[in-house]
Design a protein around this motif. Sequence first.
Motif, PDB file in Angstrom:
ATOM      1  N   GLU A  71       0.753  -1.450   0.057  1.00  0.00           N
ATOM      2  CA  GLU A  71       0.147  -0.202   0.040  1.00  0.00           C
ATOM      3  C   GLU A  71       0.906   0.949   0.415  1.00  0.00           C
ATOM      4  N   ILE A  72       1.787   1.577   0.887  1.00  0.00           N
ATOM      5  CA  ILE A  72       2.884   1.783   0.943  1.00  0.00           C
ATOM      6  C   ILE A  72       3.163   2.424  -0.389  1.00  0.00           C
ATOM      7  N   ARG A  73       4.110   1.335  -1.073  1.00  0.00           N
ATOM      8  CA  ARG A  73       4.209   1.993  -2.699  1.00  0.00           C
ATOM      9  C   ARG A  73       3.338   2.991  -3.788  1.00  0.00           C
ATOM     10  N   ALA A  74       2.421   2.166  -3.881  1.00  0.00           N
ATOM     11  CA  ALA A  74       1.702   2.686  -4.156  1.00  0.00           C
ATOM     12  C   ALA A  74       1.229   3.707  -4.171  1.00  0.00           C
ATOM     13  N   ARG A  75       1.238   4.242  -2.830  1.00  0.00           N
ATOM     14  CA  ARG A  75       0.859   5.400  -2.715  1.00  0.00           C
ATOM     15  C   ARG A  75       2.265   6.742  -3.229  1.00  0.00           C
ATOM     16  N   LEU A  76       3.316   5.744  -2.622  1.00  0.00           N
ATOM     17  CA  LEU A  76       4.305   7.044  -3.341  1.00  0.00           C
ATOM     18  C   LEU A  76       4.576   6.603  -4.822  1.00  0.00           C
ATOM     19  N   ASP A  77       3.875   5.873  -5.580  1.00  0.00           N
ATOM     20  CA  ASP A  77       3.662   6.355  -6.579  1.00  0.00           C
ATOM     21  C   ASP A  77       3.211   7.064  -7.710  1.00  0.00           C
ATOM     22  N   GLU A  78       1.681   7.665  -6.365  1.00  0.00           N
ATOM     23  CA  GLU A  78       1.043   8.298  -6.903  1.00  0.00           C
ATOM     24  C   GLU A  78       1.690   9.725  -7.760  1.00  0.00           C
ATOM     25  N   PRO A  79       1.063  11.042  -8.223  1.00  0.00           N
ATOM     26  CA  PRO A  79       1.593  11.614  -8.937  1.00  0.00           C
ATOM     27  C   PRO A  79       0.664  12.378  -7.460  1.00  0.00           C
ATOM     28  N   VAL A  80       2.022  13.695  -7.172  1.00  0.00           N
ATOM     29  CA  VAL A  80       2.138  14.974  -6.624  1.00  0.00           C
ATOM     30  C   VAL A  80       0.372  14.839  -6.107  1.00  0.00           C
ATOM     31  N   LEU A  81       0.770  15.533  -5.202  1.00  0.00           N
ATOM     32  CA  LEU A  81      -0.576  16.916  -4.852  1.00  0.00           C
ATOM     33  C   LEU A  81      -0.446  17.469  -4.436  1.00  0.00           C
ATOM     34  N   GLU A  82      -1.301  18.635  -4.323  1.00  0.00           N
ATOM     35  CA  GLU A  82      -0.771  20.085  -3.838  1.00  0.00           C
ATOM     36  C   GLU A  82      -1.972  20.162  -2.847  1.00  0.00           C
ATOM     37  N   PHE A  83      -1.265  20.856  -1.431  1.00  0.00           N
ATOM     38  CA  PHE A  83      -1.920  20.742  -0.137  1.00  0.00           C
ATOM     39  C   PHE A  83      -2.698  21.209   0.134  1.00  0.00           C
ATOM     40  N   PRO A  84      -3.635  21.446   1.241  1.00  0.00           N
ATOM     41  CA  PRO A  84      -4.180  20.109   1.623  1.00  0.00           C
ATOM     42  C   PRO A  84      -5.499  19.379   0.632  1.00  0.00           C
ATOM     43  N   PRO A 111      -7.057  16.614  -2.005  1.00  0.00           N
ATOM     44  CA  PRO A 111      -8.673  15.996  -1.197  1.00  0.00           C
ATOM     45  C   PRO A 111      -8.994  15.007  -1.311  1.00  0.00           C
ATOM     46  N   ILE A 112      -8.576  13.830  -0.323  1.00  0.00           N
ATOM     47  CA  ILE A 112      -8.989  12.823   0.268  1.00  0.00           C
ATOM     48  C   ILE A 112      -8.600  13.029   0.918  1.00  0.00           C
ATOM     49  N   PRO A 113      -9.264  11.760   1.858  1.00  0.00           N
ATOM     50  CA  PRO A 113      -9.657  11.608   3.422  1.00  0.00           C
ATOM     51  C   PRO A 113      -8.387  11.901   4.252  1.00  0.00           C
ATOM     52  N   LEU A 114      -8.076  12.645   5.361  1.00  0.00           N
ATOM     53  CA  LEU A 114      -7.325  11.765   6.015  1.00  0.00           C
ATOM     54  C   LEU A 114      -5.989  11.073   5.903  1.00  0.00           C
ATOM     55  N   GLU A 115      -6.986   9.417   6.451  1.00  0.00           N
ATOM     56  CA  GLU A 115      -6.275   8.599   6.695  1.00  0.00           C
ATOM     57  C   GLU A 115      -5.454   7.855   5.836  1.00  0.00           C
ATOM     58  N   GLU A 116      -5.810   8.624   4.060  1.00  0.00           N
ATOM     59  CA  GLU A 116      -5.694   8.287   2.943  1.00  0.00           C
ATOM     60  C   GLU A 116      -3.969   9.087   2.694  1.00  0.00           C
ATOM     61  N   GLN A 117      -4.140   9.989   3.327  1.00  0.00           N
ATOM     62  CA  GLN A 117      -2.847  11.231   3.016  1.00  0.00           C
ATOM     63  C   GLN A 117      -1.165  10.593   3.512  1.00  0.00           C
ATOM     64  N   TYR A 158       1.558   8.482   3.318  1.00  0.00           N
ATOM     65  CA  TYR A 158       2.686   8.135   2.056  1.00  0.00           C
ATOM     66  C   TYR A 158       2.236   8.789   0.797  1.00  0.00           C
ATOM     67  N   ARG A 159       2.220  10.033   1.416  1.00  0.00           N
ATOM     68  CA  ARG A 159       1.315  10.280  -0.242  1.00  0.00           C
ATOM     69  C   ARG A 159       2.106  11.988  -0.598  1.00  0.00           C
ATOM     70  N   ARG A 160       3.253  11.621  -1.974  1.00  0.00           N
ATOM     71  CA  ARG A 160       4.290  12.972  -1.863  1.00  0.00           C
ATOM     72  C   ARG A 160       2.667  14.048  -2.563  1.00  0.00           C
ATOM     73  N   ILE A 161       4.012  15.016  -1.458  1.00  0.00           N
ATOM     74  CA  ILE A 161       2.925  16.028  -1.640  1.00  0.00           C
ATOM     75  C   ILE A 161       3.731  18.079  -1.661  1.00  0.00           C
ATOM     76  N   SER A 162       2.957  19.279  -2.465  1.00  0.00           N
ATOM     77  CA  SER A 162       3.624  19.661  -2.465  1.00  0.00           C
ATOM     78  C   SER A 162       2.627  21.015  -2.058  1.00  0.00           C
ATOM     79  N   VAL A 163       3.671  21.744  -1.132  1.00  0.00           N
ATOM     80  CA  VAL A 163       3.118  22.734   0.256  1.00  0.00           C
ATOM     81  C   VAL A 163       3.706  24.398  -0.129  1.00  0.00           C
ATOM     82  N   ARG A 164       3.227  24.886   0.414  1.00  0.00           N
ATOM     83  CA  ARG A 164       3.515  26.388   0.316  1.00  0.00           C
ATOM     84  C   ARG A 164       3.395  26.899   1.450  1.00  0.00           C
TER      85      ARG A 164
END
Length: 253
Positions: free
Chosen positions: A42-55, A57-63, A65-71
């Motif tokens: 599951e972690i590998r699958a999440r790390l392979d997902e595209p980078v998301l803008e923070f915050p 748009p997915i539930p907290l429990e799915e965030q 190990y997701r790759r994030i861009s934050v300003r």
Amino acid sequence: MSRFSTRDYLLMGLMVIVAGVCVRLGIWQLDRLGQRMDRNAEIRARLDEPVLEFPPPIPLEEQAYRRISVRGTFQPEQAVLLENQSYNEQPGFHLLVPLILENLDTALVIDQGWLPFEQVLGKDPRVLVEETAGEQTIEGVLLPSQDEPALAFLADKIPAPGEPPLRAWRVVNIDGLQKQTPFALYPLYLARTAPPSSTEGGPLPVFEPDLSNGPHLSYAIQWFAFASIALFGGAAWLRYRHRAGPRVRREQP
């Protein structure tokens, strides 16, 4: 060959019980192995997902190990150190600095990266923060808050109201950090992966998730081996005793 005594039957019963317990512990370790393999997938699958803008748009429990861009804007006055962090077998620290998020009244704790032991020892973490004026864009991986150790003497001494902030922590415990931070903290933290430090000797982003299968398989093999020893070793001992006859039993203390 002599008959089995009550003592022999008790020994056989004990061997079966010990073997049964060992087998059950071995199966439990195999269950743990399966859970860990599922988690790693599951972690590998999440790390392979595209980078998301923070915050995101997915539930907290799915965030996690997701790759994030934050300003946002760093808050150096709230910087703390994370102790006992090694890199390439060298001891050191990680530098944690909250980032006030753009257009939000919330801060995200950023793990800026690793610093060597000799560079940090005896220094206030606030002086280790690089020039951070103005808003910055940071990329990294969101990680879950870490639990404090169950043993009190290993846990961080979270400051009570009115006490000075703790500048060196053993784990990234967001609830604990919140108690000494004057603004709200996001319940996850971010391990920085980019951009790298802008100055020589600055924190080194070293995010390396542990995706190994752990020791569960070797533990399971050990427990199954103990079960075999209990059964076959005990049976061999009984066979030896009864082949040798009453003389061996009389010689036992």
